[in-house]
Scaffold this active site. Structure first.
Site, PDB file in Angstrom:
ATOM      1  N   PHE A 118     -20.829   9.790  23.916  1.00  0.00           N
ATOM      2  CA  PHE A 118     -20.683   9.728  22.486  1.00  0.00           C
ATOM      3  C   PHE A 118     -21.841  10.858  21.850  1.00  0.00           C
ATOM      4  CE2 PHE A 118     -18.642   6.817  19.297  1.00  0.00           C
ATOM      5  CZ  PHE A 118     -17.570   6.707  20.158  1.00  0.00           C
ATOM      6  N   GLN A 239     -22.727   8.659   5.806  1.00  0.00           N
ATOM      7  CA  GLN A 239     -22.338   9.690   6.771  1.00  0.00           C
ATOM      8  C   GLN A 239     -20.825  10.144   6.534  1.00  0.00           C
ATOM      9  OE1 GLN A 239     -21.474   8.004  10.984  1.00  0.00           O
ATOM     10  NE2 GLN A 239     -22.942   9.224  11.289  1.00  0.00           N
ATOM     11  N   HIS A 241     -17.855  11.516   8.356  1.00  0.00           N
ATOM     12  CA  HIS A 241     -17.344  11.595  10.030  1.00  0.00           C
ATOM     13  C   HIS A 241     -16.720  13.121  10.172  1.00  0.00           C
ATOM     14  CE1 HIS A 241     -15.604  10.822  13.881  1.00  0.00           C
ATOM     15  NE2 HIS A 241     -16.400   9.872  14.025  1.00  0.00           N
ATOM     16  N   LEU A 251      -9.382   7.670  10.729  1.00  0.00           N
ATOM     17  CA  LEU A 251     -10.395   8.040  11.530  1.00  0.00           C
ATOM     18  C   LEU A 251      -9.815   8.359  12.928  1.00  0.00           C
ATOM     19  CD1 LEU A 251     -13.470   8.417  12.016  1.00  0.00           C
ATOM     20  CD2 LEU A 251     -13.238   6.268  13.194  1.00  0.00           C
ATOM     21  N   GLU A 254     -14.921   9.715  17.620  1.00  0.00           N
ATOM     22  CA  GLU A 254     -15.694  10.719  18.286  1.00  0.00           C
ATOM     23  C   GLU A 254     -15.427  10.730  19.938  1.00  0.00           C
ATOM     24  OE1 GLU A 254     -19.684  10.701  16.746  1.00  0.00           O
ATOM     25  OE2 GLU A 254     -20.172  10.410  18.668  1.00  0.00           O
ATOM     26  N   ARG A 285     -23.371  13.526  14.235  1.00  0.00           N
ATOM     27  CA  ARG A 285     -22.193  13.758  13.021  1.00  0.00           C
ATOM     28  C   ARG A 285     -22.546  14.426  11.865  1.00  0.00           C
ATOM     29  NH1 ARG A 285     -19.976   7.411  13.758  1.00  0.00           N
ATOM     30  NH2 ARG A 285     -18.866   7.856  15.530  1.00  0.00           N
ATOM     31  N   HIS A 352     -17.607   7.853   5.648  1.00  0.00           N
ATOM     32  CA  HIS A 352     -17.172   7.037   6.937  1.00  0.00           C
ATOM     33  C   HIS A 352     -18.389   5.762   6.658  1.00  0.00           C
ATOM     34  CE1 HIS A 352     -16.202   5.590  10.912  1.00  0.00           C
ATOM     35  NE2 HIS A 352     -17.407   5.876  11.281  1.00  0.00           N
ATOM     36  N   ARG A 397     -26.328   8.006  11.137  1.00  0.00           N
ATOM     37  CA  ARG A 397     -26.140   7.133  12.298  1.00  0.00           C
ATOM     38  C   ARG A 397     -25.375   7.639  13.516  1.00  0.00           C
ATOM     39  NH1 ARG A 397     -21.683   3.791  14.011  1.00  0.00           N
ATOM     40  NH2 ARG A 397     -20.514   4.528  12.406  1.00  0.00           N
TER      41      ARG A 397
HETATM   42  C1  LIG Z   1     -12.101   3.446  11.135  1.00  0.00           C
HETATM   43  C2  LIG Z   1     -13.564   3.115  11.756  1.00  0.00           C
HETATM   44  C3  LIG Z   1     -13.901   3.028  12.975  1.00  0.00           C
HETATM   45  C4  LIG Z   1     -15.487   2.793  13.610  1.00  0.00           C
HETATM   46  N1  LIG Z   1     -15.715   2.809  14.868  1.00  0.00           N
HETATM   47  C5  LIG Z   1     -16.717   2.531  15.243  1.00  0.00           C
HETATM   48  C6  LIG Z   1     -17.021   2.612  16.669  1.00  0.00           C
HETATM   49  O1  LIG Z   1     -16.463   2.754  17.461  1.00  0.00           O
HETATM   50  N2  LIG Z   1     -18.499   2.124  16.946  1.00  0.00           N
HETATM   51  C7  LIG Z   1     -19.273   1.692  16.036  1.00  0.00           C
HETATM   52  O2  LIG Z   1     -20.537   1.298  16.394  1.00  0.00           O
HETATM   53  N3  LIG Z   1     -19.157   1.672  14.656  1.00  0.00           N
HETATM   54  C8  LIG Z   1     -18.022   2.111  14.301  1.00  0.00           C
HETATM   55  N4  LIG Z   1     -17.637   2.083  12.914  1.00  0.00           N
HETATM   56  C9  LIG Z   1     -18.416   1.324  11.902  1.00  0.00           C
HETATM   57  C10 LIG Z   1     -18.468  -0.108  12.245  1.00  0.00           C
HETATM   58  O3  LIG Z   1     -17.160  -0.570  12.468  1.00  0.00           O
HETATM   59  C11 LIG Z   1     -18.646  -1.012  10.811  1.00  0.00           C
HETATM   60  O4  LIG Z   1     -19.865  -0.488  10.564  1.00  0.00           O
HETATM   61  C12 LIG Z   1     -18.916  -2.381  11.159  1.00  0.00           C
HETATM   62  O5  LIG Z   1     -17.822  -2.714  11.724  1.00  0.00           O
HETATM   63  C13 LIG Z   1     -19.221  -3.316   9.838  1.00  0.00           C
HETATM   64  O6  LIG Z   1     -19.126  -4.546  10.414  1.00  0.00           O
HETATM   65  P1  LIG Z   1     -19.289  -5.609   9.101  1.00  0.00           P
HETATM   66  O7  LIG Z   1     -19.414  -6.951   9.828  1.00  0.00           O
HETATM   67  O8  LIG Z   1     -20.858  -5.306   8.596  1.00  0.00           O
HETATM   68  O9  LIG Z   1     -18.531  -5.405   7.989  1.00  0.00           O
HETATM   69  P2  LIG Z   1     -16.726  -5.666   7.944  1.00  0.00           P
HETATM   70  O10 LIG Z   1     -16.431  -5.838   9.144  1.00  0.00           O
HETATM   71  O11 LIG Z   1     -16.422  -4.426   6.979  1.00  0.00           O
HETATM   72  O12 LIG Z   1     -16.770  -7.071   7.328  1.00  0.00           O
HETATM   73  C14 LIG Z   1     -16.907  -7.363   5.794  1.00  0.00           C
HETATM   74  C15 LIG Z   1     -16.728  -8.713   5.442  1.00  0.00           C
HETATM   75  O13 LIG Z   1     -17.196  -8.907   4.389  1.00  0.00           O
HETATM   76  C16 LIG Z   1     -16.032  -9.592   3.551  1.00  0.00           C
HETATM   77  N5  LIG Z   1     -16.351  -9.434   2.209  1.00  0.00           N
HETATM   78  C17 LIG Z   1     -16.720  -8.223   1.709  1.00  0.00           C
HETATM   79  N6  LIG Z   1     -16.682  -8.568   0.301  1.00  0.00           N
HETATM   80  C18 LIG Z   1     -16.633  -9.778   0.114  1.00  0.00           C
HETATM   81  C19 LIG Z   1     -16.542 -10.723  -1.103  1.00  0.00           C
HETATM   82  N7  LIG Z   1     -16.830 -10.265  -2.464  1.00  0.00           N
HETATM   83  N8  LIG Z   1     -16.267 -12.076  -0.800  1.00  0.00           N
HETATM   84  C20 LIG Z   1     -15.869 -12.609   0.469  1.00  0.00           C
HETATM   85  N9  LIG Z   1     -15.945 -11.637   1.355  1.00  0.00           N
HETATM   86  C21 LIG Z   1     -16.352 -10.468   1.198  1.00  0.00           C
HETATM   87  C22 LIG Z   1     -14.620  -9.222   4.172  1.00  0.00           C
HETATM   88  O14 LIG Z   1     -13.701  -9.896   3.930  1.00  0.00           O
HETATM   89  C23 LIG Z   1     -15.046  -8.831   5.645  1.00  0.00           C
HETATM   90  O15 LIG Z   1     -14.742 -10.015   6.314  1.00  0.00           O
HETATM   91  C24 LIG Z   1     -15.958   2.242  12.298  1.00  0.00           C
HETATM   92  C25 LIG Z   1     -15.972   2.302  11.239  1.00  0.00           C
HETATM   93  C26 LIG Z   1     -14.791   2.673  10.670  1.00  0.00           C
HETATM   94  C27 LIG Z   1     -14.373   2.506   9.323  1.00  0.00           C
END
Ligand SMILES: Cc1cc2nc3c(=O)[nH]c(=O)nc-3n(C[C@H](O)[C@H](O)[C@H](O)COP(=O)(O)OP(=O)(O)OC[C@H]3O[C@@H](n4cnc5c(N)ncnc54)[C@H](O)[C@@H]3O)c2cc1C
Length: 586
Positions: A118, A239, A241, A251, A254, A285, A352, A397
């Site tokens: 990566f 960021q 991407h 997306l 990478e 990135r 991203h 990041r």
């Molecule tokens: C397409 C894509 C690919 C990625 N690939 C990678 C990767 O390969 N490796 C890596 O390390 N990172 C990657 N990332 C980044 C990483 O996936 C995210 O930063 C991470 O998954 C975020 O996790 P989280 O638990 O913080 O939030 P999320 O998984 O976004 O979850 C947020 C939660 O909050 C809840 N929520 C939000 N607002 C409210 C509200 N008002 N009331 C109730 N519930 C609410 C939602 O329902 C959800 O359950 C990627 C991101 C994207 C977009």
């Protein structure tokens, strides 16, 4: 009075961060509720593709200290080195823990966890490319989220799916005592009382027009925190991407470049050699996104409008693509009309990831400066995951470090919250007006008429951020952006929602989301204007150099009169030597 439920801990967010923290507390026999506005396994974590980074050394020699060096350098020295050491040191154990929970990682021939290359990862503190990112094909987030969900079911975490959290409840001494939420199915508000409240609401890149993020990533936790009078940290750092599908935003991981893919301009030139002679396509990135933007500006972009470049991968062979990158093949066939086994994929830099967010310490406690003295924890409030800023990612990041951040700090926050609950065994009295502000906010969307529509205002905000706060920024552009955003904010007062039914009213949810997106957008523009330097993902055309004398510090934004405050970067790690800021080249 509205309906009330009482728990030891309420977690807002059912993504990787929320579920890892919930699991820690549920396994300690606490009464834990997880609220999510969508079914938990539909959280954005499900779409993480490339992997989770940890120095396991399964493919090449490795060391957590090298991972730490890469992360500090990747952050353009804005990341806090104590937090980065904590994350990189705990990475291997966090990944093995996921493996033992049943996460179906891809495997090497010898049965060990598969790892891929990566961007920004090196051996021996800046030497050869390291192979460090653990993957389950190109569906690592999917595998991780489902594993954690199943473990939570086994641990009897209580799920409130399709509940939309509106606001934090705080008492006069500043303790957080729970949240007010809306049950989406019935449209009824409900009070969740708890001694611990943990925000894990994910990112907010939907402030931009072109984004890889799900539509639900509207920065709700950040809006809640700002409304509670608390600050947000480093909001200028978003960021972009390098490889999103143009217009659609999907997306292309990478991991494609990690598996041997490379970028081409319209002259068929592998242009990354000119921008990052050593790391080339696997530079970090921010570097690759700027390179693509430069190629496009110089007229070397592809397509009728010259507004994208090409990502070539067919040379590694169809079998390998189908085995290692099946989801990418599907996405690019569906959204770009291209089979990557045969032709290159059109790509362009796309918003991203939010490096900034709700300021926390290593234990996930939300910290605020002014009310409790420097860096004191807000009692009862935690934040983990993309909504939080520890800060391990600093100004940029590295790929694979977000999934790691979720599980390392999810576990740490869970552990600390268990202690906090032990020390605070009794609920504090709820203030008499604890739900009034939220109910007023809901009632505001009951009004039958108005002149403005929510989707229109959202689209205008997204266009403003895209045009005024993209890969490259400039004072006059940012100032104009703030003025235009002010216009959109003023029009919000005249907005209305035509559909006023209670049951599954998604129009009303979009209005509530816009009330969170707008302050996140404002925090971004104001913080970006103030930072007169270029660092990581924040590139100022008018201030192209990094300025450590003035700007080796974190921004803190509070909503009152767009107030900005600053705090120093924590350069001292926990046990090892400081990595002194240096010029960053790849
Ligand atoms: C397409 C894509 C690919 C990625 N690939 C990678 C990767 O390969 N490796 C890596 O390390 N990172 C990657 N990332 C980044 C990483 O996936 C995210 O930063 C991470 O998954 C975020 O996790 P989280 O638990 O913080 O939030 P999320 O998984 O976004 O979850 C947020 C939660 O909050 C809840 N929520 C939000 N607002 C409210 C509200 N008002 N009331 C109730 N519930 C609410 C939602 O329902 C959800 O359950 C990627 C991101 C994207 C977009």
């Amino acid at each position: 009075m509205i309906a009330k439920r009482t728990f030891d801990a309420v977690i807002v967010g059912g993504g990787g961060a929320g579920l890892r923290a919930a699991l820690q507390m549920a396994r300690a026999d606490l009464k834990v509720a997880v609220l999510s506005k969508v079914f938990p396994t539909r959280s954005h974590t499900v779409s993480a593709q490339g992997g989770i980074t940890a120095a396991l050394g399964n493919v090449s020699e490795d060391d957590w200290h090298w991972h730490m060096y890469d992360t500090v350098k990747g952050s353009d020295y804005l990341g806090d080195q104590d937090a980065i050491e904590f994350m990189c040191r705990n990475a291997a154990s966090a990944v093995y823990e996921l493996e033992h929970m049943g996460l179906p990682f891809s495997r090497l021939a010898n049965g060990k966890i598969y790892q891929r290359q990566f961007g920004g990862q090196s051996k021996h503190f800046g030497g050869e490319q390291a192979v460090r990112t653990c993957a389950a094909a190109d569906r690592t987030g999917h595998a991780l989220l489902h594993t954690l969900y199943q473990r939570n079911i086994a641990a009897r975490t209580q799920f409130f799916e399709e509940f939309f959290a509106l606001d934090l409840v705080r008492d006069a001494e500043g303790y957080v005592l729970g949240v007010v939420a809306l049950e989406i199915e019935s449209g009824e508000p409900m009070l969740f009382e708890s001694r611990v409240t943990l925000l894990a609401t994910g990112g907010g890149a939907r402030i931009f027009r072109h984004s890889t993020n799900a539509h639900i990533n509207s920065g709700d936790g950040l809006g809640m925190v700002l409304r509670a009078g608390l600050p947000l940290e480093d909001m200028e750092f978003w960021q972009f991407h390098p490889t999103g599908i143009p217009e659609v935003g999907s997306l292309i991981t990478e991991g494609v470049r990690g598996e041997g893919g490379y970028l081409l301009n319209k002259d068929n030139e592998k242009f990354m050699v000119r921008y990052a002679p050593n790391a080339k396509d696997l530079a970090s990135r921010d570097v690759v996104s700027r390179a693509i933007a430069q190629e496009i500006l110089a007229g070397r972009g592809c397509g009728p409008h010259g507004d994208y470049v090409l990502l070539k991968i067919d040379h590694i062979g169809a079998d390998k693509i189908k085995e290692r990158l099946p989801g990418i093949r599907e996405l690019s066939m569906q959204f770009a009309g291209v089979d990557p086994c045969e032709a290159p994929i059109p790509v362009t830099p796309t918003a991203h990831y939010m490096m900034g967010g709700i300021p926390t310490n290593l234990r996930g406690q939300v910290v605020a400066p002014e009310r409790y003295g420097p860096e004191e924890a807000v009692p009862g409030l935690y934040a983990v995951g993309e909504c939080a800023c520890v800060s391990v990612h600093g100004a940029n990041r590295l790929g694979g470090n977000s999934l790691l951040d979720l599980v390392v700090f999810g576990r740490a926050a869970g552990d600390h919250a268990i202690e906090y609950l032990r020390e605070n065994p009794f609920p504090r009295a709820l203030p008499g007006d604890s739900v009034a502000a939220s109910l007023a906010r809901l009632a505001r969307w009951e009004r039958p008429t108005g002149t403005e529509r929510v989707p229109q205002l959202r689209a205008e905000m997204q266009r403003i951020l895209q045009e005024h706060c993209g890969v490259y920024r400039r004072a006059d552009l940012l100032e104009a952006g703030i003025a235009k955003l002010g216009g959109v904010e003023a029009r919000l007062a005249d907005a209305y929602v035509e559909d006023r039914s209670k049951v599954f009213n998604t129009a009303r949810l979009e209005a509530l989301e816009l009330e969170n997106l707008l302050p996140v957008a404002r925090a971004t523009l104001v913080s970006a204007l103030a930072r007169t330097e270029s660092r990581g993902a924040h590139s100022r055309e008018d201030y192209p150099a990094r300025d450590d004398d003035r700007w080796l510090r974190h921004t803190l934004y509070t909503r009152a009169a767009d107030q900005l405050d600053y705090k120093p970067v924590r350069l001292k790690p926990l046990t090892v030597e400081t990595f002194q800021p240096q010029e960053r080249t790849y």
